[in-house]
Design a protein around this motif. Structure first.
Motif, PDB file in Angstrom:
ATOM      1  N   GLN A 158       3.535   3.648   7.957  1.00 26.91           N
ATOM      2  CA  GLN A 158       4.407   4.812   7.685  1.00 26.91           C
ATOM      3  C   GLN A 158       4.258   5.895   8.754  1.00 26.91           C
ATOM      4  O   GLN A 158       5.238   6.478   9.194  1.00 26.91           O
ATOM      5  CB  GLN A 158       4.062   5.413   6.327  1.00 26.91           C
ATOM      6  N   ARG A 164      -1.412   9.598  -5.980  1.00 24.26           N
ATOM      7  CA  ARG A 164      -0.825   8.262  -6.162  1.00 24.26           C
ATOM      8  C   ARG A 164      -1.856   7.189  -5.773  1.00 24.26           C
ATOM      9  O   ARG A 164      -1.963   6.153  -6.427  1.00 24.26           O
ATOM     10  CB  ARG A 164       0.440   8.160  -5.309  1.00 24.26           C
ATOM     11  N   VAL A 181       7.009  -0.573   1.317  1.00 26.23           N
ATOM     12  CA  VAL A 181       6.428   0.588   2.018  1.00 26.23           C
ATOM     13  C   VAL A 181       7.405   1.113   3.074  1.00 26.23           C
ATOM     14  O   VAL A 181       7.537   2.333   3.254  1.00 26.23           O
ATOM     15  CB  VAL A 181       5.060   0.183   2.650  1.00 26.23           C
ATOM     16  N   VAL A 207      -3.159   4.047  -7.981  1.00 23.85           N
ATOM     17  CA  VAL A 207      -3.099   2.638  -7.547  1.00 23.85           C
ATOM     18  C   VAL A 207      -4.487   1.998  -7.657  1.00 23.85           C
ATOM     19  O   VAL A 207      -4.639   0.877  -8.162  1.00 23.85           O
ATOM     20  CB  VAL A 207      -2.564   2.546  -6.092  1.00 23.85           C
ATOM     21  N   VAL A 263       9.674   3.302   1.337  1.00 23.68           N
ATOM     22  CA  VAL A 263       9.006   4.585   1.031  1.00 23.68           C
ATOM     23  C   VAL A 263       8.995   5.468   2.287  1.00 23.68           C
ATOM     24  O   VAL A 263       9.303   6.668   2.235  1.00 23.68           O
ATOM     25  CB  VAL A 263       7.560   4.348   0.513  1.00 23.68           C
ATOM     26  N   LEU A 299       0.797  10.917   3.121  1.00 23.56           N
ATOM     27  CA  LEU A 299      -0.371  10.824   2.228  1.00 23.56           C
ATOM     28  C   LEU A 299      -0.072  11.435   0.861  1.00 23.56           C
ATOM     29  O   LEU A 299       0.414  12.557   0.759  1.00 23.56           O
ATOM     30  CB  LEU A 299      -1.561  11.552   2.865  1.00 23.56           C
ATOM     31  N   SER A 335      -0.702   0.422   4.897  1.00 18.89           N
ATOM     32  CA  SER A 335       0.580   1.005   4.510  1.00 18.89           C
ATOM     33  C   SER A 335       0.787   2.355   5.205  1.00 18.89           C
ATOM     34  O   SER A 335       1.849   2.626   5.786  1.00 18.89           O
ATOM     35  CB  SER A 335       0.585   1.155   2.985  1.00 18.89           C
ATOM     36  N   LYS A 336      -0.259   3.196   5.170  1.00 25.18           N
ATOM     37  CA  LYS A 336      -0.125   4.526   5.795  1.00 25.18           C
ATOM     38  C   LYS A 336       0.040   4.389   7.310  1.00 25.18           C
ATOM     39  O   LYS A 336       0.813   5.111   7.931  1.00 25.18           O
ATOM     40  CB  LYS A 336      -1.351   5.386   5.469  1.00 25.18           C
ATOM     41  N   MET A 370      -3.681   0.151   1.371  1.00 27.56           N
ATOM     42  CA  MET A 370      -2.991   1.444   1.525  1.00 27.56           C
ATOM     43  C   MET A 370      -3.231   2.053   2.913  1.00 27.56           C
ATOM     44  O   MET A 370      -2.367   2.768   3.424  1.00 27.56           O
ATOM     45  CB  MET A 370      -3.389   2.392   0.395  1.00 27.56           C
TER      46      MET A 370
HETATM   47  O1  LIG Z   1       3.534   5.925  -2.994  1.00 26.90           O
HETATM   48  C1  LIG Z   1       3.596   6.479  -1.908  1.00 26.90           C
HETATM   49  O2  LIG Z   1       3.910   7.695  -1.780  1.00 26.90           O
HETATM   50  C2  LIG Z   1       3.275   5.727  -0.681  1.00 26.90           C
HETATM   51  O3  LIG Z   1       3.436   6.243   0.396  1.00 26.90           O
HETATM   52  C3  LIG Z   1       2.718   4.347  -0.797  1.00 26.90           C
HETATM   53  C4  LIG Z   1       1.193   4.326  -0.757  1.00 26.90           C
HETATM   54  C5  LIG Z   1       0.814   2.833  -1.021  1.00 26.90           C
HETATM   55  O4  LIG Z   1       0.717   2.076  -0.052  1.00 26.90           O
HETATM   56  O5  LIG Z   1       0.692   2.474  -2.167  1.00 26.90           O
HETATM   57  C6  LIG Z   1       0.748   4.738   0.587  1.00 26.90           C
HETATM   58  C7  LIG Z   1       0.363   6.038   0.865  1.00 26.90           C
HETATM   59  C8  LIG Z   1       0.212   7.060  -0.157  1.00 26.90           C
HETATM   60  O6  LIG Z   1      -0.884   7.883   0.101  1.00 26.90           O
HETATM   61  C9  LIG Z   1       0.197   6.495  -1.499  1.00 26.90           C
HETATM   62  C10 LIG Z   1       0.611   5.223  -1.767  1.00 26.90           C
END
Ligand SMILES: O=C(O)C(=O)C[C@]1(C(=O)O)C=C[C@@H](O)C=C1
Length: 380
Positions: free
Chosen positions: A82, A47, A28, A51, A31, A43, A78-79, A75
């Motif tokens: 990010q 995707r 992540v 997932v 990413v 966001l 993860s966000k 996620m």
């Molecule tokens: O695949 C991406 O674009 C990511 O930023 C990773 C991820 C994830 O954790 O899987 C997180 C946020 C996105 O909304 C979609 C997926």
């Protein structure tokens, strides 16, 4: 296998999950870096669907729902990570943080507005917060907001919640209508007294005037003295003033001690409220964002998507960061089919990077997000 052995195996699996979680978070980070360099938003709803569908399919029908919950949380984390790495430099929240770096001091003298008349609980709250206020009184809560808007007053003092009667919905709605900031809050203990023009026996009193809430909060007094006739008045201070001006010596009012003194009334009985834990919370609003050095609470107003689990997901984000939610209030959105605007209070500071990133995340993802302030709640 006994319980200890089963738990040993669970520990082993958990260890593997944590390692995989760390690997996922490292990916992540990659990413996040890529998205920053290529100006791609964090966001990606499509995707996420992919997932979740994949995880549900891999888990099989029994665990499909649970694995969706698990991966939604993954996620969210993860966000969160990010967003904290990719805060846009033009974010309004960053400008709040910059302003917050210069601590604001509530002045002892200021033009302060509240609803009601001198002696009303709002005016007592105003005096506790501003020792030498230039106090202005307004008929309606909305007038106080307008006066702040027009620069007629520097601060507005408004009740937001009572421990017995609940939230003051109208003030919440007005906060939505105006882009103001909460500079401070005050938790004021409400001690009602039975007051009259002259010291006399309760048996001689006929009518008791007060605001509806004042009367409702003192039901036991009326039960114990059934001859007392409650009379609803526009507010407690106006009731006290009315009794002080009346020629009828058998009238009494329910008001605060300060109000009784203001109108030269005698206190016949103190603490006549049924519940000793009787507090009203007031907010002190300003037109521009300010933050005092002791600010430790944040208020937000949010509209969440109208679908199952959306409140749960927002609350999860606070939990993941270890942030303590102190209030969650909902108000219906006019014209919408039982959809609600939520008010969140939580302990935190906008100077904390993880808080800033959470706010940014909510701002980006929700239909409506409003930062209402970062302040300290006083108890005086
Ligand atoms: O695949 C991406 O674009 C990511 O930023 C990773 C991820 C994830 O954790 O899987 C997180 C946020 C996105 O909304 C979609 C997926």
């Amino acid at each position: 296998m006994d319980l200890t052995q089963l738990r040993q195996q669970i520990d082993e699996v958990d260890g593997q999950i944590v390692e995989l979680f760390k690997t996922r978070m490292a990916l992540v980070d990659g990413v996040a870096r890529y998205k920053r360099e290529h100006s791609i938003p964090v966001l990606h709803a499509g995707r996420e669907e992919e997932v979740l569908d994949r995880a549900a399919k891999l888990a099989g029908p029994e665990l499909a729902g649970a694995s969706r919950v698990l991966f939604t949380t993954l996620m969210d984390v993860s966000k969160g990570s990010q967003y904290s790495q990719n805060l846009p430099p033009d974010s309004k929240l960053l400008s709040y943080r910059d302003r917050a770096k210069e601590p604001f001091v509530l002045p002892s003298a200021a033009r302060v507005g509240c609803q009601g008349v001198m002696g009303a609980y709002s005016s007592i709250a105003a005096r506790r917060m501003f020792p030498q206020p230039d106090l202005r009184f307004y008929r309606h809560f909305a007038d106080v907001f307008d006066a702040v808007d027009q620069g007629e007053i520097d601060f507005g003092v408004l009740p937001i919640e009572n421990s017995s009667a609940g939230s003051v919905g109208e003030v919440y709605d007005l906060m939505k209508a105006h882009d103001f900031s909460i500079a401070a809050a005050l938790k004021l203990r409400i001690d009602h007294c039975l007051v009259a023009k002259d010291s006399m026996d309760i048996g001689k009193i006929t009518k008791v005037y007060s605001h509806e809430q004042g009367i409702n909060q003192c039901r036991r007094l009326f039960d114990e003295h059934p001859h007392l006739e409650p009379e609803v008045f526009s507010n407690t201070a106006a009731a006290a003033e009315f009794v002080s001006k009346s020629t009828d010596g058998t009238l009494a009012a329910i008001s605060s001690k300060e109000t009784a003194e203001l109108y030269g009334l005698k206190i016949l009985k103190e603490n006549v409220q049924d519940n000793d834990f009787n507090f009203t919370r007031f907010i002190i609003i300003t037109k521009d964002f300010v933050r005092t050095a002791d600010a430790d609470k944040i208020s937000l107003s949010l509209v969440l998507p109208h679908r199952a689990g959306s409140l749960y997901h927002v609350i999860t984000r606070f939990a993941v960061l270890g942030l303590n939610l102190t209030k969650l209030e909902s108000r219906p959105i006019p014209g919408r089919d039982f959809e609600f605007r939520f008010y969140f209070d939580f302990e935190g500071s906008i100077l904390d990077d993880k808080v800033l990133s959470l706010l940014h995340q909510l701002d980006q993802q929700l239909e409506y997000f409003s930062f209402l302030g970062n302040f300290h709640e006083h108890c005086r």
